[in-house]
Design a protein around this motif. Sequence first.
Motif, PDB file in Angstrom:
ATOM      1  N   GLY A   3      -2.466  -2.546  -1.088  1.00 42.50           N
ATOM      2  CA  GLY A   3      -2.643  -3.307  -0.063  1.00 42.50           C
ATOM      3  C   GLY A   3      -1.107  -3.621   0.599  1.00 42.50           C
ATOM      4  N   ARG A   4      -1.041  -3.915   1.742  1.00 42.29           N
ATOM      5  CA  ARG A   4       0.121  -4.556   2.490  1.00 42.29           C
ATOM      6  C   ARG A   4      -0.392  -5.490   2.947  1.00 42.29           C
ATOM      7  NH1 ARG A   4       2.527  -1.143   7.403  1.00 42.29           N
ATOM      8  NH2 ARG A   4       2.244   1.055   6.517  1.00 42.29           N
ATOM      9  N   ILE A   5       0.987  -6.713   3.253  1.00 39.57           N
ATOM     10  CA  ILE A   5       1.059  -8.015   3.492  1.00 39.57           C
ATOM     11  C   ILE A   5      -0.584  -8.606   4.905  1.00 39.57           C
ATOM     12  CG2 ILE A   5       1.880 -10.398   4.292  1.00 39.57           C
ATOM     13  CD1 ILE A   5       4.325  -9.550   2.518  1.00 39.57           C
ATOM     14  N   PRO A  41       0.827 -12.648  -0.005  1.00 43.24           N
ATOM     15  CA  PRO A  41       0.629 -11.102  -0.119  1.00 43.24           C
ATOM     16  C   PRO A  41       0.081 -12.005  -2.219  1.00 43.24           C
ATOM     17  CG  PRO A  41       2.951 -11.507  -0.729  1.00 43.24           C
ATOM     18  CD  PRO A  41       2.372 -12.806   0.587  1.00 43.24           C
ATOM     19  N   LYS A  42      -0.939 -11.035  -2.546  1.00 41.86           N
ATOM     20  CA  LYS A  42      -1.363 -10.737  -3.418  1.00 41.86           C
ATOM     21  C   LYS A  42      -0.688  -9.871  -4.539  1.00 41.86           C
ATOM     22  CE  LYS A  42      -5.928 -13.604  -3.281  1.00 41.86           C
ATOM     23  NZ  LYS A  42      -5.174 -13.313  -1.599  1.00 41.86           N
ATOM     24  N   ALA A  43      -0.265 -10.008  -5.845  1.00 41.22           N
ATOM     25  CA  ALA A  43       0.216  -9.753  -6.683  1.00 41.22           C
ATOM     26  C   ALA A  43      -0.288  -8.100  -6.604  1.00 41.22           C
ATOM     27  CB  ALA A  43       0.669 -10.283  -8.277  1.00 41.22           C
ATOM     28  N   LYS A  44      -1.889  -8.478  -6.840  1.00 45.52           N
ATOM     29  CA  LYS A  44      -2.486  -7.074  -7.596  1.00 45.52           C
ATOM     30  C   LYS A  44      -2.461  -6.311  -6.354  1.00 45.52           C
ATOM     31  CE  LYS A  44      -6.888  -9.609  -6.324  1.00 45.52           C
ATOM     32  NZ  LYS A  44      -7.835  -9.149  -4.371  1.00 45.52           N
ATOM     33  N   ILE A  58       4.894  -2.629  -6.729  1.00 44.89           N
ATOM     34  CA  ILE A  58       4.809  -1.391  -5.526  1.00 44.89           C
ATOM     35  C   ILE A  58       5.046  -1.117  -4.670  1.00 44.89           C
ATOM     36  CG2 ILE A  58       3.066  -0.028  -6.307  1.00 44.89           C
ATOM     37  CD1 ILE A  58       4.255   2.390  -6.479  1.00 44.89           C
ATOM     38  N   SER A  59       5.724  -1.239  -3.096  1.00 48.30           N
ATOM     39  CA  SER A  59       5.694  -1.176  -1.940  1.00 48.30           C
ATOM     40  C   SER A  59       6.242   0.149  -1.057  1.00 48.30           C
ATOM     41  CB  SER A  59       6.274  -3.080  -1.574  1.00 48.30           C
ATOM     42  OG  SER A  59       6.858  -2.287   0.085  1.00 48.30           O
ATOM     43  N   ASP A  60       5.272   0.846  -0.456  1.00 51.40           N
ATOM     44  CA  ASP A  60       5.872   1.612   0.145  1.00 51.40           C
ATOM     45  C   ASP A  60       5.525   1.272   1.748  1.00 51.40           C
ATOM     46  OD1 ASP A  60       3.253   1.698  -0.086  1.00 51.40           O
ATOM     47  OD2 ASP A  60       3.446   3.583   0.261  1.00 51.40           O
ATOM     48  N   LYS A 401       8.024  -7.712   2.600  1.00 49.60           N
ATOM     49  CA  LYS A 401       7.472  -7.029   1.423  1.00 49.60           C
ATOM     50  C   LYS A 401       8.503  -6.368  -0.251  1.00 49.60           C
ATOM     51  CE  LYS A 401       4.606  -4.727   4.698  1.00 49.60           C
ATOM     52  NZ  LYS A 401       5.547  -5.178   5.799  1.00 49.60           N
ATOM     53  N   MET A 402      10.158  -6.693   0.196  1.00 49.93           N
ATOM     54  CA  MET A 402      10.519  -6.574  -0.634  1.00 49.93           C
ATOM     55  C   MET A 402      10.558  -7.218  -1.756  1.00 49.93           C
ATOM     56  SD  MET A 402      11.098  -3.313  -0.193  1.00 49.93           S
ATOM     57  CE  MET A 402      10.746  -2.707   2.086  1.00 49.93           C
ATOM     58  N   ALA A 403      10.757  -8.657  -0.839  1.00 45.81           N
ATOM     59  CA  ALA A 403      11.376 -10.031  -2.032  1.00 45.81           C
ATOM     60  C   ALA A 403       9.521  -9.776  -2.980  1.00 45.81           C
ATOM     61  CB  ALA A 403      10.926 -10.703  -0.662  1.00 45.81           C
ATOM     62  N   ALA A 404       8.733  -9.586  -1.682  1.00 42.34           N
ATOM     63  CA  ALA A 404       7.367  -9.609  -2.957  1.00 42.34           C
ATOM     64  C   ALA A 404       7.291  -8.576  -3.798  1.00 42.34           C
ATOM     65  CB  ALA A 404       6.113  -9.549  -2.033  1.00 42.34           C
TER      66      ALA A 404
END
Lengths: 493, 526
Positions: A3-5, A41-44, A58-60, A401-404
């Motif tokens: 998912g996204r934030i 944002p949730k880790a899962k 992973i964040s795309d 997003k990247m920081a997460a």
Amino acid sequence: MFGRIALSLVIGFSSLTWLAGQALPDRPEKLTYPPLVFQVPKAKDYSAKLKNNIPVYISDDDAIAPIVNLAIHWRGGKYMEPEGKEGLANIFGAQISQGGSLKMDIAKQEDRLEDLAANISSRCGDASGSISMRCMEKDFKEVFEMMIDSLAQPAFAQDRLDIAKRSAREEMEQLNDSVVSIAQYLIPQLMMGENHFMAKRPTTASIDSITREDLQAFHERVMHPSNFVVSISGNFNKKMVMDRLNATIGAMRPRKGSEPSPKPPAPDFARKPGIYIADKTNAPQSMIMWALPGMRRSDDDWYAATLMNFILGGGSFTSKLMKKIRSDEGLTYGIYSFLTEGAYWTGDVMGYSQTSNNTVAYLLRLAVAEMEALKNTPIPDAELQTVKDGMIESFPSRWGKMAAVNTFASEAIAGWPEDWWVNYREKIQAVTPADVQRMARRLLDMEKIILVVVGEADKIEAGDHDRPGLLKDVLPLPMQRLPLRDPNTGKPM
Amino acid sequence: MIRSLLLNFVVASILGFSPLDAQSLPVREHTLKNGMKVLLVERHDEPTIACGWVAKVGSVNERPGITGLAHIFEHMMFKGTKSIGTKDAARDMEINDMQDKIQAEIRAEMSLLREKQRRGEIKNMMDPSVRTPRLQELLDEFDKLVKEQRELIVKDELWKIYQTAGATNLNASTSSDRTFYIIQIPSNKLELWALMESDRLINPVFREFYSERSVILEERRQTLESRPDGLIDEAFDAMVWMASPYQWEVIGWPSDITHMTRESANEFFATYYAPNNITAILVGDFKSDAAIALMEKYFERIPANPKGVPEITTEEPRQPAQQRMIAKAETQPNINITFKTVPSVHKDAPALTALASILTGAPTSRFAGGAARPSGRLGKALVLEQKLATLTATYAYGRKYEGTFIVYATPVPDQSPDALEPVIFGEIQKIARDGVTDQELTRAKNAALMVFYMQQENNQGLRNTLAAAEAAGTYKDFLEIPNKLQAVTKEDVQRVAQEYLVEERSNVLLTTRPGAPSPSQPQEVN
């Protein structure tokens, strides 16, 4: 799916409600703001597992340029160095990517990376290490291949190891060059004892003794699938990347008889509180560092402690130490305090500042007075509320997003619970002035302080012409001069 | 910087790149009625805005006697305004005036001491034991005013307002060419930023001016004098530049810092902090039309300076001979060869960037926590083949009015740095004589393009990059980097090596540890 934030933003400036010609507000209190709703944002939503259970964060994002950043992190570091091999973890960390692989020698790999303007780098620190790559998406397979080969089958080229050893020796020789570097090696010795890995330093002998076989042995100890965590961000084909990961480190099995990295050992050391002075001839300024026993982040009082620290010295210009000592008195360019999180053992409340040698005693008297005031007087509710508001309002800025993804990976390596941050704001909001005062009393116990001052010792001890007072009168604690250490042997000079 | 980043435990994020190139980086430009330029880049990934404004002023606009003055504003601009930072604006102003009067008298007393110092009758005019009774009286009187004012001051209220609103990374920095005021705010707080920043541009009050000079002296001790090679770097810069104001450090000479006056600060501010000398930059989560309306509402009230700023007309003369400095310091032994080149916007700058990359490898190949990858011609020759150095690095460093090309290397233990000098000159001369290869040039271009992307990778980085470009020329110079790079030829690289990297334009700094043998005289270079 990842998912996204989840964030719903109410973007305001509601069609220019403040009309032209209307008088400008003279104070910020007169402004009103559209609400900003933010969910952590949730880790899962960001995590996946490889076939052998290595976690992947992973964040795309389609909006991002066709570039991939990938890092493989591992547990294991300096604490696993054999006796007499101090400096090994650091050299190992760099040589994983600087020594080539059994499939491609380093000169060829470097040439290829330069063609592609890509990068592979690696490091290993006290408790963990990582190898990471950055490249254009189109080059992913080739660069990933080089990185994975370096990690799985490093060559540890002898000529590169020799360069690393020369650099390590050169770095070692700078040990006593600045008051900051001196304080940074003295304080761990006093906090954890000289035999604890955090206080140990490489010597000429230990660096000279490091061989390729040592690097290989260290590598074998680290290469266990339970040690690894992967983080990826950028623009890429997720399936392709996951397939490559699964085909490589996802297919890794523990070697027979191998064990995951042990936990870093806690120090077993009785601290001797006191004022410790090290003489650095001709230093224009002294470096002051201190440490008090703190707590682990898992402590229920962590949030109250965080606020107490922010008010004391963590909040930059709004902190009490900065206001008094920099802004009112002009004694320093900066004075800060911070909490260490205690990932592996109890953390500390630490602080530091630099000031002219003759004003050290006065600065410390003022600092101690600020700490005592926090213990004796509860902070006004309104003042605490503004600090809490700031922490809560600024919270979303931690979660790009990247920081997460990076946060999740580093927290997983250190072993913190995955969703620790989810109710962070509520916990901060619940802290009361009484909690803050209780934390000041618990954590600012001057009888337990370790205070290190490095600079021109005679001037430090004598104090200042305009602001009389001797260093020894700052606290009723033993005062002791410490010798500097020989950069090559680590022995007292 | 107003605050130190030393030991700030910031986790460097591994960020990606934005889908931007010269054509598609959507910078919107707008100029307010008073001449203030506004640059806007909308990015809606995160609920924050990276805000900043850059005043095109730095130490290059100073002269001997007021060195360090440009930098004091990044401190003073946080002291508040007529309505922020005090409980009683009227009394506050009165106290400031009284302080200025006493300081004038203090300066008169200091002049007497300066004369005694000049005649050698006292050693150090700043020593408390040489103060005259009148000076001590004045200092005590001044101290009383400081204490009275402190009762009225709302300490660092500007910081507090921003912090409470959830703003982060509030800071300011000064270079030789620009002063930059930055912050990151939650996306719903843009009006707060507009109010606060326009207020401190139109109504600033430089409270605590005189005591802040002590903070700056401590800053100088911490960031320059305490650095093992800090004083040598300062002396080397002073040697490199004959005429250019780049010869002094941004922080200024201690004696100038000590004697700075609020009057000179006011005059400097009126000249250089006018909106027609400022560019504001917003990158992040906002709507441009609404943001421009806000900018007009708050910033257009600031009057322009119709006279504009005085032009820098001093040109650095062509250096007639090589200059050398032999230094002893408790620091890593090293060699620094600094050639004088061209400003950052000069047409030869991209070829010099490529040349730097060809000599010591791409800037992306520097490792955190280890030596740089030994690449490029110098890395290969000095580190890998001859094993004389542990690290080599090259910087093509263009400033607004002048530029330098710096080659830096550290010798292996027990090796004197002067042994590296003929190898460095030799490799440079090979390029001047035989040129570079296609592959080298392609790599250098790819590497520079990667850097171009990296500068856009997050909102704050892009804001900083745009500000730097504005300070030296225009943001369009930044956008044109890929095209300019593409146009560089092998002949360009060879030509800039021939033209700029010659002995007579060079300045050589050799640093060894005290007690180590002195570097010998320069060797003949073929």
